[in-house]
Design an enzyme around this catalytic site. Sequence first.
Site, PDB file in Angstrom:
ATOM      1  N   LYS A 107      10.180  -2.133   7.046  1.00 62.47           N
ATOM      2  CA  LYS A 107      10.137  -1.581   5.700  1.00 62.47           C
ATOM      3  C   LYS A 107      10.886  -0.250   5.747  1.00 62.47           C
ATOM      4  O   LYS A 107      10.744   0.507   6.724  1.00 62.47           O
ATOM      5  CB  LYS A 107       8.680  -1.389   5.298  1.00 62.47           C
ATOM      6  CG  LYS A 107       8.463  -0.881   3.890  1.00 62.47           C
ATOM      7  CD  LYS A 107       6.969  -0.804   3.561  1.00 62.47           C
ATOM      8  CE  LYS A 107       6.713  -0.382   2.128  1.00 62.47           C
ATOM      9  NZ  LYS A 107       5.272  -0.360   1.793  1.00 62.47           N
TER      10      LYS A 107
ATOM     11  N   SER B 135       3.965  -2.846  -2.347  1.00 62.98           N
ATOM     12  CA  SER B 135       5.287  -2.280  -2.304  1.00 62.98           C
ATOM     13  C   SER B 135       6.149  -2.830  -1.165  1.00 62.98           C
ATOM     14  O   SER B 135       7.354  -2.599  -1.149  1.00 62.98           O
ATOM     15  CB  SER B 135       5.187  -0.756  -2.157  1.00 62.98           C
ATOM     16  OG  SER B 135       4.580  -0.416  -0.924  1.00 62.98           O
TER      17      SER B 135
ATOM     18  N   SER C  38      -0.402  -2.778  -0.318  1.00 66.12           N
ATOM     19  CA  SER C  38       1.028  -3.099  -0.238  1.00 66.12           C
ATOM     20  C   SER C  38       1.465  -4.023   0.883  1.00 66.12           C
ATOM     21  O   SER C  38       2.625  -4.422   0.914  1.00 66.12           O
ATOM     22  CB  SER C  38       1.838  -1.812  -0.149  1.00 66.12           C
ATOM     23  OG  SER C  38       1.955  -1.262  -1.430  1.00 66.12           O
TER      24      SER C  38
HETATM   25  N1  GLN Z   1       0.040  -0.551  -5.775  1.00 63.27           N
HETATM   26  C1  GLN Z   1      -0.587   0.595  -5.213  1.00 63.27           C
HETATM   27  C2  GLN Z   1       0.147   1.830  -5.667  1.00 63.27           C
HETATM   28  O1  GLN Z   1       1.035   1.700  -6.406  1.00 63.27           O
HETATM   29  C3  GLN Z   1      -0.609   0.494  -3.712  1.00 63.27           C
HETATM   30  C4  GLN Z   1       0.714   0.726  -3.091  1.00 63.27           C
HETATM   31  C5  GLN Z   1       0.649   0.709  -1.593  1.00 63.27           C
HETATM   32  O2  GLN Z   1      -0.248   0.143  -0.973  1.00 63.27           O
HETATM   33  N2  GLN Z   1       1.624   1.382  -0.988  1.00 63.27           N
HETATM   34  O3  GLN Z   1      -0.153   2.920  -5.294  1.00 63.27           O
END
Ligand code: GLN
Length: 485
Positions: A76, A151, A175
Amino acid sequence: MINSSLKELATALATRKISSVELTTLFLDRIERYNPALNAFVTIDRDKALAAAHAADKNFGAGGTAALTGIPLAHKDIFCTEGWRTTCGSKILDNFVSPYDATVVEKFKAAGMVLVGKCNMDEFAMGSSNESSYFGPVKNPWDLERVPGGSSGGSAAAIAARLLPAATGTDTGGSIRQPAALCGLTGLKPTYGVVSRYGMIAFASSLDQGGPLAKSAEDCALMLNAMAGFDPRDSTSLERPTEDYTRDLDKPLAGLRIGLPREFFAAGMDDGVRAAVEAALDEYRKLGATTVEVDLPNSGLSVPAYYVIAPAEASSNLSRFDGVRYGHRAADYADLNDMYARSRAEGFGAEVKRRILIGTYVLSHGYYDAYYLKAQKIRRLIAADFSAAFRECDVIMGPTAPSVAFRFGEKAADPVQMYLSDIYTIAVNLAGLPGMSIPCGFDQNLPVGMQLIGPWFGEARMLNAAHRYQQATDWHVRVPAAFAA
Ligand code: GLN
Protein backbone atom coordinates in the site's frame (compact mmCIF):
# COMPACT_ATOMS: atom_id res chain seq x y z
CA MET A 1 0.28 -20.00 -11.08
CA ILE A 2 -2.00 -16.98 -10.74
CA ASN A 3 -4.34 -18.88 -8.42
CA SER A 4 -1.63 -20.68 -6.45
CA SER A 5 -1.26 -20.28 -2.72
CA LEU A 6 1.93 -18.81 -1.26
CA LYS A 7 2.93 -22.28 -0.12
CA GLU A 8 2.48 -23.68 -3.63
CA LEU A 9 4.46 -20.80 -5.10
CA ALA A 10 7.23 -21.35 -2.55
CA THR A 11 7.40 -25.04 -3.48
CA ALA A 12 7.45 -24.27 -7.21
CA LEU A 13 10.31 -21.84 -6.63
CA ALA A 14 12.27 -24.09 -4.28
CA THR A 15 12.05 -27.08 -6.66
CA ARG A 16 13.01 -24.75 -9.56
CA LYS A 17 9.82 -25.47 -11.47
CA ILE A 18 9.77 -21.73 -12.01
CA SER A 19 12.28 -18.99 -11.29
CA SER A 20 11.45 -15.82 -9.44
CA VAL A 21 12.22 -13.86 -12.60
CA GLU A 22 9.66 -15.93 -14.54
CA LEU A 23 7.06 -15.63 -11.80
CA THR A 24 7.61 -11.90 -11.39
CA THR A 25 7.44 -11.40 -15.16
CA LEU A 26 4.14 -13.29 -15.27
CA PHE A 27 2.59 -10.96 -12.70
CA LEU A 28 4.18 -7.83 -14.19
CA ASP A 29 2.68 -8.75 -17.57
CA ARG A 30 -0.74 -9.16 -15.99
CA ILE A 31 -0.35 -5.80 -14.26
CA GLU A 32 0.54 -4.18 -17.57
CA ARG A 33 -2.47 -5.75 -19.25
CA TYR A 34 -5.11 -5.22 -16.57
CA ASN A 35 -4.06 -2.29 -14.43
CA PRO A 36 -5.25 0.39 -16.88
CA ALA A 37 -8.82 -0.84 -16.29
CA LEU A 38 -8.42 -1.14 -12.51
CA ASN A 39 -6.08 1.71 -11.49
CA ALA A 40 -4.88 -0.42 -8.59
CA PHE A 41 -1.30 0.89 -8.70
CA VAL A 42 0.22 4.32 -8.24
CA THR A 43 3.70 3.05 -9.11
CA ILE A 44 4.94 -0.04 -10.94
CA ASP A 45 8.69 -0.60 -11.31
CA ARG A 46 9.56 -3.47 -13.63
CA ASP A 47 13.32 -2.90 -13.45
CA LYS A 48 13.51 -2.80 -9.67
CA ALA A 49 11.20 -5.83 -9.44
CA LEU A 50 13.24 -7.90 -11.86
CA ALA A 51 16.49 -6.96 -10.11
CA ALA A 52 15.01 -8.20 -6.80
CA ALA A 53 13.78 -11.36 -8.52
CA HIS A 54 17.27 -12.01 -9.91
CA ALA A 55 18.70 -11.61 -6.41
CA ALA A 56 16.11 -14.07 -5.05
CA ASP A 57 17.00 -16.60 -7.74
CA LYS A 58 20.66 -16.36 -6.75
CA ASN A 59 19.64 -17.07 -3.15
CA PHE A 60 17.95 -20.29 -4.22
CA GLY A 61 21.26 -21.33 -5.72
CA ALA A 62 23.00 -20.52 -2.44
CA GLY A 63 20.38 -22.31 -0.39
CA GLY A 64 19.60 -19.24 1.69
CA THR A 65 15.85 -18.86 1.37
CA ALA A 66 12.88 -18.13 3.60
CA ALA A 67 9.24 -19.20 3.16
CA LEU A 68 8.38 -16.24 0.93
CA THR A 69 11.60 -15.78 -1.06
CA GLY A 70 11.08 -14.91 -4.70
CA ILE A 71 7.33 -14.28 -4.45
CA PRO A 72 6.08 -10.91 -5.79
CA LEU A 73 4.11 -8.50 -3.63
CA ALA A 74 3.09 -4.84 -3.54
CA HIS A 75 2.80 -2.40 -0.68
CA LYS A 76 0.00 0.00 0.00
CA ASP A 77 1.44 3.41 -0.90
CA ILE A 78 1.34 4.41 2.76
CA PHE A 79 4.53 2.44 3.50
CA CYS A 80 7.75 4.38 2.98
CA THR A 81 9.89 2.56 0.48
CA GLU A 82 13.48 3.65 -0.05
CA GLY A 83 14.08 4.99 -3.55
CA TRP A 84 10.40 4.64 -4.48
CA ARG A 85 7.82 7.35 -4.73
CA THR A 86 5.55 7.14 -1.67
CA THR A 87 2.40 9.22 -2.15
CA CYS A 88 -0.14 8.09 0.47
CA GLY A 89 -2.72 8.73 -2.27
CA SER A 90 -2.20 12.49 -1.94
CA LYS A 91 -1.13 15.35 -4.15
CA ILE A 92 0.85 16.74 -1.23
CA LEU A 93 3.24 13.75 -1.47
CA ASP A 94 3.00 13.38 -5.25
CA ASN A 95 6.73 13.95 -5.72
CA PHE A 96 7.95 12.43 -2.46
CA VAL A 97 10.62 9.73 -2.73
CA SER A 98 11.28 8.10 0.61
CA PRO A 99 14.86 8.10 1.88
CA TYR A 100 14.25 5.00 4.03
CA ASP A 101 12.21 1.81 4.27
CA ALA A 102 9.35 1.24 6.70
CA THR A 103 10.05 -1.66 9.06
CA VAL A 104 7.42 -3.72 7.29
CA VAL A 105 9.09 -3.04 3.93
CA GLU A 106 12.46 -3.97 5.40
CA LYS A 107 11.07 -7.21 6.78
CA PHE A 108 9.60 -8.32 3.47
CA LYS A 109 12.87 -7.45 1.77
CA ALA A 110 14.73 -9.57 4.32
CA ALA A 111 12.26 -12.39 3.63
CA GLY A 112 13.26 -12.17 -0.03
CA MET A 113 9.87 -11.08 -1.38
CA VAL A 114 9.93 -9.16 -4.63
CA LEU A 115 8.39 -5.69 -4.53
CA VAL A 116 6.68 -4.91 -7.86
CA GLY A 117 4.80 -1.73 -7.04
CA LYS A 118 2.90 0.57 -4.73
CA CYS A 119 -0.88 0.30 -4.49
CA ASN A 120 -3.44 3.04 -4.85
CA MET A 121 -5.41 4.00 -1.74
CA ASP A 122 -7.74 6.59 -0.29
CA GLU A 123 -5.88 9.82 0.44
CA PHE A 124 -4.05 9.36 3.76
CA ALA A 125 -6.14 6.18 4.22
CA MET A 126 -9.27 8.25 4.83
CA GLY A 127 -12.15 6.52 3.16
CA SER A 128 -14.09 3.33 2.57
CA SER A 129 -14.32 3.32 -1.21
CA ASN A 130 -11.01 4.45 -2.67
CA GLU A 131 -12.75 7.42 -4.22
CA SER A 132 -10.68 9.94 -2.24
CA SER A 133 -7.35 9.08 -3.92
CA TYR A 134 -5.63 11.93 -5.76
CA PHE A 135 -4.73 9.29 -8.36
CA GLY A 136 -8.33 8.45 -9.15
CA PRO A 137 -10.62 5.69 -7.94
CA VAL A 138 -9.70 1.99 -8.01
CA LYS A 139 -12.24 -0.27 -9.76
CA ASN A 140 -13.60 -3.47 -8.25
CA PRO A 141 -12.59 -6.47 -10.42
CA TRP A 142 -15.98 -8.09 -9.74
CA ASP A 143 -17.78 -5.13 -11.34
CA LEU A 144 -15.83 -2.21 -12.77
CA GLU A 145 -18.69 0.16 -11.97
CA ARG A 146 -18.33 -0.48 -8.26
CA VAL A 147 -15.87 0.48 -5.55
CA PRO A 148 -13.29 -2.01 -4.28
CA GLY A 149 -13.73 -0.70 -0.72
CA GLY A 150 -11.15 1.37 1.05
CA SER A 151 -8.81 2.52 2.04
CA SER A 152 -6.54 -0.39 0.96
CA GLY A 153 -8.57 -0.77 -2.24
CA GLY A 154 -5.62 -0.90 -4.63
CA SER A 155 -4.07 -3.82 -2.75
CA ALA A 156 -7.42 -5.63 -2.70
CA ALA A 157 -8.26 -5.04 -6.37
CA ALA A 158 -4.79 -6.18 -7.46
CA ILE A 159 -5.06 -9.50 -5.62
CA ALA A 160 -8.69 -10.12 -6.59
CA ALA A 161 -7.73 -9.67 -10.27
CA ARG A 162 -4.79 -12.01 -9.72
CA LEU A 163 -2.22 -9.33 -10.52
CA LEU A 164 -0.39 -10.37 -7.35
CA PRO A 165 -0.53 -13.20 -4.83
CA ALA A 166 -0.49 -10.92 -1.75
CA ALA A 167 -0.07 -7.33 -0.61
CA THR A 168 0.08 -5.16 2.46
CA GLY A 169 -2.66 -2.89 3.73
CA THR A 170 -3.36 -0.79 6.79
CA ASP A 171 -6.46 -0.72 8.95
CA THR A 172 -7.40 2.28 11.10
CA GLY A 173 -11.14 1.63 11.15
CA GLY A 174 -11.62 -1.21 8.68
CA SER A 175 -9.34 -0.49 5.75
CA ILE A 176 -8.00 -4.03 5.41
CA ARG A 177 -11.16 -5.93 6.30
CA GLN A 178 -13.67 -3.85 4.35
CA PRO A 179 -11.88 -3.98 0.95
CA ALA A 180 -11.14 -7.68 1.57
CA ALA A 181 -14.88 -8.20 1.99
CA LEU A 182 -15.85 -6.18 -1.08
CA CYS A 183 -13.25 -7.89 -3.30
CA GLY A 184 -13.70 -11.49 -2.08
CA LEU A 185 -10.37 -11.75 -0.25
CA THR A 186 -8.96 -12.63 3.12
CA GLY A 187 -7.52 -9.74 5.11
CA LEU A 188 -6.19 -9.49 8.63
CA LYS A 189 -5.76 -6.56 10.98
CA PRO A 190 -3.45 -7.64 13.82
CA THR A 191 -3.67 -6.71 17.49
CA TYR A 192 -2.50 -3.12 17.92
CA GLY A 193 1.26 -3.13 18.46
CA VAL A 194 2.02 -6.45 16.76
CA VAL A 195 3.13 -4.91 13.45
CA SER A 196 5.52 -1.95 13.50
CA ARG A 197 4.18 1.43 12.39
CA TYR A 198 7.67 2.82 11.75
CA GLY A 199 7.69 4.28 8.26
CA MET A 200 3.96 3.76 7.83
CA ILE A 201 2.61 7.26 7.21
CA ALA A 202 0.51 8.08 10.27
CA PHE A 203 -3.22 8.77 9.99
CA ALA A 204 -4.50 8.06 13.53
CA SER A 205 -1.58 6.62 15.46
CA SER A 206 -3.52 4.94 18.25
CA LEU A 207 -5.64 3.04 15.71
CA ASP A 208 -3.40 2.41 12.66
CA GLN A 209 -2.15 -1.12 12.16
CA GLY A 210 -0.58 -2.75 9.11
CA GLY A 211 -1.58 -6.22 7.98
CA PRO A 212 -1.80 -8.61 5.05
CA LEU A 213 -4.33 -9.02 2.25
CA ALA A 214 -4.24 -12.31 0.38
CA LYS A 215 -6.42 -15.09 -1.03
CA SER A 216 -6.59 -17.28 2.06
CA ALA A 217 -6.08 -17.44 5.81
CA GLU A 218 -3.05 -19.65 5.31
CA ASP A 219 -1.47 -17.00 3.07
CA CYS A 220 -2.28 -14.27 5.60
CA ALA A 221 -0.63 -16.32 8.36
CA LEU A 222 2.56 -16.63 6.31
CA MET A 223 2.53 -12.92 5.51
CA LEU A 224 1.97 -12.05 9.16
CA ASN A 225 4.93 -14.23 10.15
CA ALA A 226 7.09 -11.97 8.01
CA MET A 227 5.51 -8.68 9.12
CA ALA A 228 5.09 -9.02 12.87
CA GLY A 229 7.64 -8.44 15.60
CA PHE A 230 8.97 -5.94 18.10
CA ASP A 231 10.50 -2.77 16.70
CA PRO A 232 12.37 -0.42 19.02
CA ARG A 233 11.76 2.39 16.49
CA ASP A 234 8.01 2.30 17.15
CA SER A 235 7.21 3.28 20.74
CA THR A 236 3.86 1.45 20.59
CA SER A 237 5.38 -1.78 19.28
CA LEU A 238 4.96 -4.64 21.73
CA GLU A 239 7.87 -6.68 22.97
CA ARG A 240 6.59 -10.26 22.92
CA PRO A 241 8.04 -13.63 21.93
CA THR A 242 7.97 -14.36 18.19
CA GLU A 243 4.95 -16.38 17.11
CA ASP A 244 4.40 -18.78 14.25
CA TYR A 245 0.94 -17.74 13.08
CA THR A 246 0.53 -20.94 11.06
CA ARG A 247 0.92 -23.16 14.11
CA ASP A 248 -2.78 -23.75 14.80
CA LEU A 249 -4.16 -23.61 11.26
CA ASP A 250 -5.16 -27.28 11.10
CA LYS A 251 -6.56 -27.69 14.60
CA PRO A 252 -10.10 -29.11 14.59
CA LEU A 253 -12.82 -26.61 15.47
CA ALA A 254 -14.68 -28.91 17.85
CA GLY A 255 -15.37 -26.93 21.00
CA LEU A 256 -14.76 -23.52 19.42
CA ARG A 257 -17.17 -21.03 20.98
CA ILE A 258 -18.34 -18.38 18.53
CA GLY A 259 -19.85 -15.21 19.99
CA LEU A 260 -22.57 -13.51 17.96
CA PRO A 261 -23.08 -9.90 19.08
CA ARG A 262 -26.79 -9.10 19.24
CA GLU A 263 -25.99 -5.56 18.09
CA PHE A 264 -24.35 -6.83 14.87
CA PHE A 265 -27.30 -9.01 13.93
CA ALA A 266 -29.99 -6.41 14.61
CA ALA A 267 -31.26 -4.35 11.67
CA GLY A 268 -28.60 -2.73 9.50
CA MET A 269 -27.16 -5.28 7.11
CA ASP A 270 -28.61 -6.16 3.72
CA ASP A 271 -30.66 -9.36 3.48
CA GLY A 272 -28.18 -10.98 1.10
CA VAL A 273 -25.31 -10.28 3.49
CA ARG A 274 -27.29 -11.72 6.39
CA ALA A 275 -28.12 -14.88 4.43
CA ALA A 276 -24.46 -15.48 3.53
CA VAL A 277 -23.25 -14.87 7.09
CA GLU A 278 -25.91 -17.18 8.54
CA ALA A 279 -25.03 -19.92 6.07
CA ALA A 280 -21.38 -19.57 7.11
CA LEU A 281 -22.36 -19.93 10.76
CA ASP A 282 -24.23 -23.14 9.88
CA GLU A 283 -21.04 -24.40 8.26
CA TYR A 284 -19.12 -23.58 11.45
CA ARG A 285 -21.65 -25.54 13.51
CA LYS A 286 -21.12 -28.50 11.15
CA LEU A 287 -17.39 -28.17 11.80
CA GLY A 288 -18.05 -28.62 15.51
CA ALA A 289 -18.25 -25.03 16.75
CA THR A 290 -21.00 -23.78 19.02
CA THR A 291 -22.53 -20.32 18.92
CA VAL A 292 -23.54 -18.11 21.79
CA GLU A 293 -25.14 -14.66 21.75
CA VAL A 294 -23.05 -11.92 23.33
CA ASP A 295 -23.60 -8.22 23.97
CA LEU A 296 -21.50 -5.28 22.88
CA PRO A 297 -23.81 -2.60 24.32
CA ASN A 298 -21.62 0.36 23.40
CA SER A 299 -20.79 -0.73 19.86
CA GLY A 300 -23.40 1.68 18.49
CA LEU A 301 -21.19 4.50 19.71
CA SER A 302 -18.10 3.27 17.88
CA VAL A 303 -18.62 5.29 14.69
CA PRO A 304 -19.22 8.63 16.47
CA ALA A 305 -16.32 8.02 18.91
CA TYR A 306 -14.01 7.07 16.04
CA TYR A 307 -14.93 10.17 14.05
CA VAL A 308 -13.77 12.30 16.95
CA ILE A 309 -10.61 10.38 17.87
CA ALA A 310 -9.33 9.59 14.36
CA PRO A 311 -9.66 13.16 13.04
CA ALA A 312 -8.12 14.53 16.26
CA GLU A 313 -5.03 12.39 15.76
CA ALA A 314 -5.01 13.06 12.01
CA SER A 315 -5.09 16.82 12.50
CA SER A 316 -1.97 16.54 14.61
CA ASN A 317 -0.17 13.98 12.40
CA LEU A 318 -0.85 15.88 9.20
CA SER A 319 0.53 19.15 10.54
CA ARG A 320 3.97 17.99 9.33
CA PHE A 321 2.88 18.45 5.72
CA ASP A 322 3.62 22.14 5.48
CA GLY A 323 5.42 22.54 2.16
CA VAL A 324 8.77 22.90 3.93
CA ARG A 325 10.08 19.44 4.67
CA TYR A 326 8.65 17.33 1.90
CA GLY A 327 6.02 17.19 -0.74
CA HIS A 328 4.12 19.82 -2.62
CA ARG A 329 4.92 23.51 -2.14
CA ALA A 330 2.74 26.26 -3.59
CA ALA A 331 4.42 28.16 -6.43
CA ASP A 332 3.19 31.61 -5.39
CA TYR A 333 2.96 32.96 -1.87
CA ALA A 334 3.41 36.20 0.02
CA ASP A 335 5.17 35.05 3.20
CA LEU A 336 5.85 31.94 5.28
CA ASN A 337 2.33 31.60 6.69
CA ASP A 338 0.84 32.12 3.27
CA MET A 339 3.15 29.41 1.92
CA TYR A 340 1.92 26.93 4.56
CA ALA A 341 -1.69 27.78 3.90
CA ARG A 342 -1.47 27.63 0.12
CA SER A 343 0.63 24.46 0.05
CA ARG A 344 -1.86 22.67 2.30
CA ALA A 345 -4.89 24.09 0.49
CA GLU A 346 -3.49 22.90 -2.84
CA GLY A 347 -2.03 19.63 -1.58
CA PHE A 348 -4.87 18.09 0.45
CA GLY A 349 -8.16 16.81 -0.93
CA ALA A 350 -11.64 17.52 0.46
CA GLU A 351 -11.92 14.53 2.81
CA VAL A 352 -8.53 15.18 4.36
CA LYS A 353 -9.41 18.85 4.90
CA ARG A 354 -12.70 17.84 6.51
CA ARG A 355 -10.85 15.58 8.95
CA ILE A 356 -8.25 18.24 9.80
CA LEU A 357 -11.01 20.76 10.50
CA ILE A 358 -13.02 18.33 12.65
CA GLY A 359 -9.89 17.21 14.49
CA THR A 360 -8.72 20.73 15.22
CA TYR A 361 -12.19 21.63 16.45
CA VAL A 362 -12.61 18.69 18.85
CA LEU A 363 -9.17 19.31 20.33
CA SER A 364 -9.70 23.03 20.80
CA HIS A 365 -9.82 24.46 24.31
CA GLY A 366 -13.56 24.98 24.55
CA TYR A 367 -14.58 21.59 23.12
CA TYR A 368 -11.89 19.15 24.25
CA ASP A 369 -13.86 17.86 27.26
CA ALA A 370 -17.16 17.70 25.44
CA TYR A 371 -15.89 15.74 22.43
CA TYR A 372 -12.39 14.34 22.66
CA LEU A 373 -12.43 13.32 26.31
CA LYS A 374 -15.93 11.88 25.99
CA ALA A 375 -14.90 9.85 22.94
CA GLN A 376 -11.92 8.44 24.84
CA LYS A 377 -14.25 7.34 27.65
CA ILE A 378 -16.51 5.61 25.14
CA ARG A 379 -13.46 3.92 23.67
CA ARG A 380 -12.65 2.48 27.08
CA LEU A 381 -16.22 1.18 27.49
CA ILE A 382 -16.09 -0.48 24.06
CA ALA A 383 -12.88 -2.30 25.01
CA ALA A 384 -14.51 -3.40 28.28
CA ASP A 385 -17.53 -4.75 26.35
CA PHE A 386 -15.22 -6.95 24.30
CA SER A 387 -13.39 -8.18 27.43
CA ALA A 388 -16.72 -9.24 28.89
CA ALA A 389 -17.83 -10.92 25.65
CA PHE A 390 -14.59 -12.90 25.38
CA ARG A 391 -15.32 -14.48 28.73
CA GLU A 392 -18.11 -16.36 26.94
CA CYS A 393 -16.51 -17.10 23.57
CA ASP A 394 -13.20 -17.66 21.77
CA VAL A 395 -13.94 -15.68 18.64
CA ILE A 396 -16.64 -13.21 17.66
CA MET A 397 -18.26 -13.40 14.24
CA GLY A 398 -20.56 -11.24 12.17
CA PRO A 399 -20.65 -9.32 8.90
CA THR A 400 -17.66 -7.25 7.81
CA ALA A 401 -19.70 -4.66 5.93
CA PRO A 402 -23.42 -3.92 5.80
CA SER A 403 -23.58 -4.37 2.01
CA VAL A 404 -21.65 -5.72 -0.94
CA ALA A 405 -19.60 -3.34 -3.11
CA PHE A 406 -21.54 -0.17 -3.90
CA ARG A 407 -21.48 1.95 -7.05
CA PHE A 408 -19.14 4.88 -7.59
CA GLY A 409 -20.73 8.07 -6.32
CA GLU A 410 -23.39 6.23 -4.32
CA LYS A 411 -22.03 7.37 -0.95
CA ALA A 412 -19.37 9.88 -1.94
CA ALA A 413 -21.68 12.89 -1.64
CA ASP A 414 -22.71 12.08 1.94
CA PRO A 415 -19.78 11.58 4.33
CA VAL A 416 -21.97 10.11 7.05
CA GLN A 417 -23.26 7.38 4.71
CA MET A 418 -19.66 6.61 3.80
CA TYR A 419 -18.62 6.51 7.47
CA LEU A 420 -21.35 3.95 8.17
CA SER A 421 -19.69 1.45 5.79
CA ASP A 422 -17.35 0.68 8.68
CA ILE A 423 -20.02 0.22 11.31
CA TYR A 424 -18.93 -3.38 12.05
CA THR A 425 -15.18 -2.88 11.86
CA ILE A 426 -14.40 0.32 13.78
CA ALA A 427 -15.02 -0.98 17.32
CA VAL A 428 -12.22 -3.51 16.77
CA ASN A 429 -9.68 -0.72 16.17
CA LEU A 430 -10.93 1.31 19.12
CA ALA A 431 -10.32 -1.75 21.32
CA GLY A 432 -7.00 -2.66 19.63
CA LEU A 433 -8.21 -6.20 18.85
CA PRO A 434 -7.26 -8.45 15.93
CA GLY A 435 -9.88 -8.87 13.20
CA MET A 436 -10.22 -10.62 9.86
CA SER A 437 -12.52 -10.75 6.90
CA ILE A 438 -13.03 -13.94 4.90
CA PRO A 439 -15.23 -14.52 1.85
CA CYS A 440 -18.47 -16.32 2.81
CA GLY A 441 -20.77 -16.12 -0.20
CA PHE A 442 -22.28 -13.82 -2.79
CA ASP A 443 -25.11 -11.31 -2.96
CA GLN A 444 -26.12 -9.90 -6.36
CA ASN A 445 -23.10 -11.75 -7.81
CA LEU A 446 -20.74 -9.76 -5.56
CA PRO A 447 -18.64 -11.18 -2.72
CA VAL A 448 -19.79 -11.01 0.90
CA GLY A 449 -17.29 -10.87 3.76
CA MET A 450 -17.61 -12.45 7.17
CA GLN A 451 -15.76 -10.84 10.05
CA LEU A 452 -13.87 -12.75 12.73
CA ILE A 453 -12.71 -10.88 15.83
CA GLY A 454 -10.28 -12.39 18.31
CA PRO A 455 -9.22 -11.45 21.81
CA TRP A 456 -5.93 -9.52 22.14
CA PHE A 457 -3.13 -11.62 20.59
CA GLY A 458 -5.70 -14.20 19.43
CA GLU A 459 -4.46 -14.14 15.81
CA ALA A 460 -3.48 -17.83 15.68
CA ARG A 461 -6.88 -19.04 16.88
CA MET A 462 -8.70 -16.67 14.55
CA LEU A 463 -6.58 -17.86 11.60
CA ASN A 464 -7.34 -21.44 12.61
CA ALA A 465 -11.10 -20.72 12.51
CA ALA A 466 -10.73 -19.03 9.11
CA HIS A 467 -8.53 -21.75 7.65
CA ARG A 468 -10.76 -24.67 8.65
CA TYR A 469 -13.74 -22.89 7.12
CA GLN A 470 -11.75 -22.33 3.92
CA GLN A 471 -10.85 -26.02 3.83
CA ALA A 472 -14.57 -26.83 3.88
CA THR A 473 -15.76 -24.15 1.42
CA ASP A 474 -14.60 -22.65 -1.86
CA TRP A 475 -15.74 -19.01 -1.68
CA HIS A 476 -12.15 -17.82 -1.32
CA VAL A 477 -10.98 -19.47 -4.56
CA ARG A 478 -13.58 -17.79 -6.80
CA VAL A 479 -12.07 -15.42 -9.35
CA PRO A 480 -13.87 -12.56 -11.13
CA ALA A 481 -14.64 -13.84 -14.65
CA ALA A 482 -12.93 -10.99 -16.50
CA PHE A 483 -9.61 -11.74 -14.78
CA ALA A 484 -9.69 -15.52 -14.64
CA ALA A 485 -7.13 -16.08 -17.38
N1 GLN B 1 -13.16 4.30 6.57
C1 GLN B 1 -12.51 4.70 7.77
C2 GLN B 1 -12.04 6.13 7.63
O1 GLN B 1 -12.30 6.69 6.64
C3 GLN B 1 -11.36 3.78 8.07
C4 GLN B 1 -10.19 3.99 7.19
C5 GLN B 1 -9.02 3.13 7.57
O2 GLN B 1 -9.15 2.08 8.20
N2 GLN B 1 -7.84 3.59 7.19
O3 GLN B 1 -11.42 6.68 8.48
